[in-house]
Scaffold this active site. Structure first.
Site, PDB file in Angstrom:
ATOM      1  N   THR A  19       0.808  -1.226   0.000  1.00  0.00           N
ATOM      2  CA  THR A  19       0.000   0.000   0.000  1.00  0.00           C
ATOM      3  C   THR A  19       0.835   1.267   0.000  1.00  0.00           C
ATOM      4  O   THR A  19       0.459   2.274  -0.596  1.00  0.00           O
ATOM      5  CB  THR A  19      -0.936  -0.016   1.237  1.00  0.00           C
ATOM      6  OG1 THR A  19      -1.825  -1.120   1.097  1.00  0.00           O
ATOM      7  CG2 THR A  19      -1.742   1.244   1.359  1.00  0.00           C
ATOM      8  N   ASP A  84       1.093  -6.638  -4.578  1.00  0.00           N
ATOM      9  CA  ASP A  84       0.276  -6.599  -3.376  1.00  0.00           C
ATOM     10  C   ASP A  84       0.777  -7.810  -2.594  1.00  0.00           C
ATOM     11  O   ASP A  84       0.867  -8.916  -3.156  1.00  0.00           O
ATOM     12  CB  ASP A  84      -1.212  -6.754  -3.740  1.00  0.00           C
ATOM     13  CG  ASP A  84      -2.102  -6.664  -2.510  1.00  0.00           C
ATOM     14  OD1 ASP A  84      -1.838  -7.408  -1.541  1.00  0.00           O
ATOM     15  OD2 ASP A  84      -3.042  -5.874  -2.507  1.00  0.00           O
ATOM     16  N   SER A  85       1.122  -7.654  -1.341  1.00  0.00           N
ATOM     17  CA  SER A  85       1.818  -8.749  -0.647  1.00  0.00           C
ATOM     18  C   SER A  85       0.974 -10.019  -0.542  1.00  0.00           C
ATOM     19  O   SER A  85       1.499 -11.085  -0.234  1.00  0.00           O
ATOM     20  CB  SER A  85       2.293  -8.303   0.732  1.00  0.00           C
ATOM     21  OG  SER A  85       1.216  -8.202   1.610  1.00  0.00           O
ATOM     22  N   THR A 116       1.602  -4.939   3.922  1.00  0.00           N
ATOM     23  CA  THR A 116       1.433  -5.356   5.320  1.00  0.00           C
ATOM     24  C   THR A 116       0.713  -6.703   5.462  1.00  0.00           C
ATOM     25  O   THR A 116       0.876  -7.377   6.471  1.00  0.00           O
ATOM     26  CB  THR A 116       0.609  -4.312   6.096  1.00  0.00           C
ATOM     27  OG1 THR A 116      -0.642  -4.141   5.432  1.00  0.00           O
ATOM     28  CG2 THR A 116       1.342  -2.986   6.159  1.00  0.00           C
ATOM     29  N   ASP A 117      -0.077  -7.084   4.434  1.00  0.00           N
ATOM     30  CA  ASP A 117      -0.931  -8.264   4.608  1.00  0.00           C
ATOM     31  C   ASP A 117      -0.130  -9.518   4.942  1.00  0.00           C
ATOM     32  O   ASP A 117      -0.565 -10.342   5.751  1.00  0.00           O
ATOM     33  CB  ASP A 117      -1.784  -8.506   3.357  1.00  0.00           C
ATOM     34  CG  ASP A 117      -2.894  -7.466   3.214  1.00  0.00           C
ATOM     35  OD1 ASP A 117      -3.142  -6.743   4.206  1.00  0.00           O
ATOM     36  OD2 ASP A 117      -3.493  -7.375   2.137  1.00  0.00           O
TER      37      ASP A 117
HETATM   38  N1  ASN Z   1      -1.361  -2.255   3.766  1.00  0.00           N
HETATM   39  C1  ASN Z   1      -0.982  -3.048   2.780  1.00  0.00           C
HETATM   40  O1  ASN Z   1       0.146  -3.000   2.380  1.00  0.00           O
HETATM   41  C2  ASN Z   1      -1.991  -4.033   2.274  1.00  0.00           C
HETATM   42  C3  ASN Z   1      -1.754  -4.512   0.862  1.00  0.00           C
HETATM   43  N2  ASN Z   1      -2.881  -5.323   0.435  1.00  0.00           N
HETATM   44  C4  ASN Z   1      -0.512  -5.385   0.769  1.00  0.00           C
HETATM   45  O2  ASN Z   1      -0.313  -6.213   1.598  1.00  0.00           O
HETATM   46  O3  ASN Z   1       0.234  -5.246  -0.155  1.00  0.00           O
END
Ligand code: ASN
Length: 582
Positions: A19, A84-85, A116-117
């Site tokens: 993100t 996207d992780s 973050t995921d």
């Molecule tokens: N806050 C994030 O980074 C969530 C995003 N969907 C990811 O993991 O790439």
């Protein structure tokens, strides 16, 4: 752990997506390119005047001064593609580890910018892959993109860069919302709040407010001088199974089928589960088949204990305790331990029960290392392992000799334990021999394969100038010779020249096995001995037709049949074209 010295601290920031750099496309967030260009426009991330005055290269950014006599200079490596992780897997994390390895000498520390995921999984996996880490590695990201007016990305990234630049914290860490956590202790707990992560069973390693507070007693010490080892052969056939009340035994049976090799089972409370006989039977059958089942609590905080009958029933069915590990850490550890070459099932279980990277609160010492207690050597290693940190000097002095002894005996468990202790398996003993020499001399093919995989110098010479290959030839260890040759070992010009006399001696004794070993090592069987005669002359003069026939059949040239990539040694580099850094 120390505050880092020197006027300029160089960092590599590996941008994988997430993100923090995302853009909105047709109403949804997708990974966005060009993070470095965004950072260049933000004064908190780049002091353009200083960069110009210093003549820094185009791709190099420099933070404004955090203290008068030091600058943090960094380069952003943008991955291609960005993720996207949720789409990331062990393959991408292996590539991050290999990127760190490639650039390890050039930079003082590393920041991994990640979604973050799955960041808790990534941090856990990286912590096991990066062995003998002596530099700071920090993962960070954001809940809101960095170019939004109100976001957490700027603070998180700046904090990660400052900490990695100013402190030597030789661990894989995760920085989020003013807190630096041990990476393999975290879990994501909130989908929106800026405080997205928590470390339920270990306090933060550092907190950042008006001042930076480092919890020094928690930071792991660098042990030994071993070089960085990247364990990229992680096992992918591992899984995560969450128990729920009334879960059918048939479902568990289906889940535990091959090719699965290890499973983290999330259980109730302090490691409890249903005790229905059919369910316990499925677990027992799978465990007896060799499947490793690690019991982790699905509670956020606390550990697996043996307080309840419903928990000990699971242990009785062959599961092993995951103590207070997060499921993310347990899965990563399982993948790491199952990927280590050549260990027995008991050896793997023993590693899983031990704290390897600070991922668990160590269980009581007497519950540990049952198999290491089985031999004198193992007992020595177990004692070394239990020495307090102050005894590091003793440990370092003894480790090379113990490693050589373990390699000669083929004791992979003891060697692995020494490596986990931070022991550098390429160090020489008092005779200048590395464990590879000892394993080659002892004909221990499993140990040789493990050491080659760790990148030990295949042509190292001991104090008498002997190479592992020559020792394997002398011992007629064909399997070992094949492994060494495939990894690039060759006889030196002097050894090739001296081989003539030795070949004649073997021919005179009709030692076909010895002759074959020299041939396999690449010797030319026509090489004359000290008196100008070849081995064939000697065999014919002695009327030994069998030896003469063997020599004639082999002496078409050196035995290069073993050359070519040794399976497993180079496998990790395959597929890197699919995901590369620009
Ligand atoms: N806050 C994030 O980074 C969530 C995003 N969907 C990811 O993991 O790439």
């Amino acid at each position: 752990m120390a505050r880092a010295a020197g006027p300029e601290r160089r960092l590599l920031a590996i941008y994988t997506g997430g993100t923090i750099g995302m853009r909105s496309e047709r109403g949804v967030l997708v990974p966005g390119k060009g993070l470095a260009a965004v950072l260049r426009t933000l004064p908190m991330f780049h002091d353009g005047a200083h960069a110009q005055a210093r003549g820094l290269p185009e791709d190099t950014l420099v933070l404004p001064p955090a203290c008068p006599d030091q600058r943090v200079v960094y380069t952003v490596l943008e991955c291609q593609p960005l993720f996207d992780s949720s789409d990331m897997t062990i393959t991408e994390w292996v590539q991050i580890a290999q990127t760190i390895e490639r650039h390890y000498g050039q930079y003082h520390g590393f920041v991994v910018i990640h979604g973050t995921d799955t960041m808790a999984f990534a941090a856990s996996v990286l912590s096991f892959m990066l062995e003998n880490l002596q530099k700071t590695v920090i993962l960070t990201g954001a809940q809101v993109p960095i170019h939004a007016l109100w976001n957490d990305g700027r603070e998180n990234l700046l904090g990660a860069l400052l900490l990695a630049g100013q402190y030597v914290i030789p661990e894989v860490c995760l920085f989020f919302q003013k807190q630096l956590f041990r990476g393999n202790r975290v879990t994501k707990v909130d989908t929106r709040r800026f405080a997205a992560f928590c470390s339920p069973n270990l306090p933060p390693l550092a907190t950042v407010g008006a001042d930076v507070t480092i919890n020094r007693e928690l930071v792991r010490r660098v042990r030994g001088q071993g070089r960085l080892v990247v364990n990229s052969s992680m096992e992918r056939d591992v899984g995560l199974l969450r128990l729920y009340p009334g879960i059918p035994a048939t479902l568990v049976r289906v889940f535990l089928q091959p090719p699965l090799k290890g499973v983290v089972m999330e259980t109730f409370g302090s490691g409890n589960g249903p005790t229905k006989p059919d369910l316990l039977r499925e677990l027992r059958v799978a465990a007896e088949r060799g499947l490793i089942i690690v019991n982790c609590t699905h509670c956020l905080q606390g550990a697996v204990t043996s307080d309840y009958g419903t928990g000990t029933a699971l242990a009785g069915a062959g599961t092993i305790s995951g103590s207070d590990m997060t499921s993310e850490a347990a899965l990563a550890k399982l993948s790491y331990v199952l990927g280590l070459p050549g260990l027995s099932l008991d050896g793997r279980k023993e590693l899983l029960a031990r704290d390897l990277r600070g991922e668990m609160t160590p269980p009581a010492a007497d519950a540990l290392r049952p198999s290491l207690r089985g031999s004198t050597l193992g007992r020595g290693v177990a004692q070394l392992l239990s020495l307090s940190q102050e005894a590091d000097d003793v440990r370092e002095a003894l480790a090379p000799s113990l490693a050589c002894a373990a390699a000669h005996a083929g004791d992979l468990e003891a060697l692995q334990a020494l490596a986990e202790l931070g022991g550098d398996l390429s160090l020489e003993d008092f005779g200048g021999q590395t464990p590879l020499h000892s394993a080659a001399r002892g004909g221990q093919a499993g140990v040789v394969a493990m050491l080659l995989q760790r990148g030990l110098d295949v042509n190292a010479r001991d104090k008498d100038g002997l190479s592992p290959l020559l020792l394997a030839v002398r011992g007629r260890h064909q399997g070992v010779i094949g492994l060494l040759r495939a990894a690039g070992a060759c006889l030196s010009p002097q050894e090739l020249e001296d081989s003539g006399t030795e070949l004649c001696r073997l021919a005179s004794r009709a030692d076909c096995e010895g002759l074959r070993a020299w041939w396999q090592a690449g010797a030319d069987l026509r090489q004359p001995g000290y008196d100008g005669c070849s081995a064939l002359h000697v065999a014919e003069a002695a009327g030994n037709l069998e030896v003469a026939a063997l020599l004639q059949s082999l002496q078409g040239g050196p035995g290069d049949q073993a050359l070519g990539p040794y399976p497993g040694l180079h496998s990790s580099s395959s597929g890197s074209a699919a995901w590369c850094l620009t």
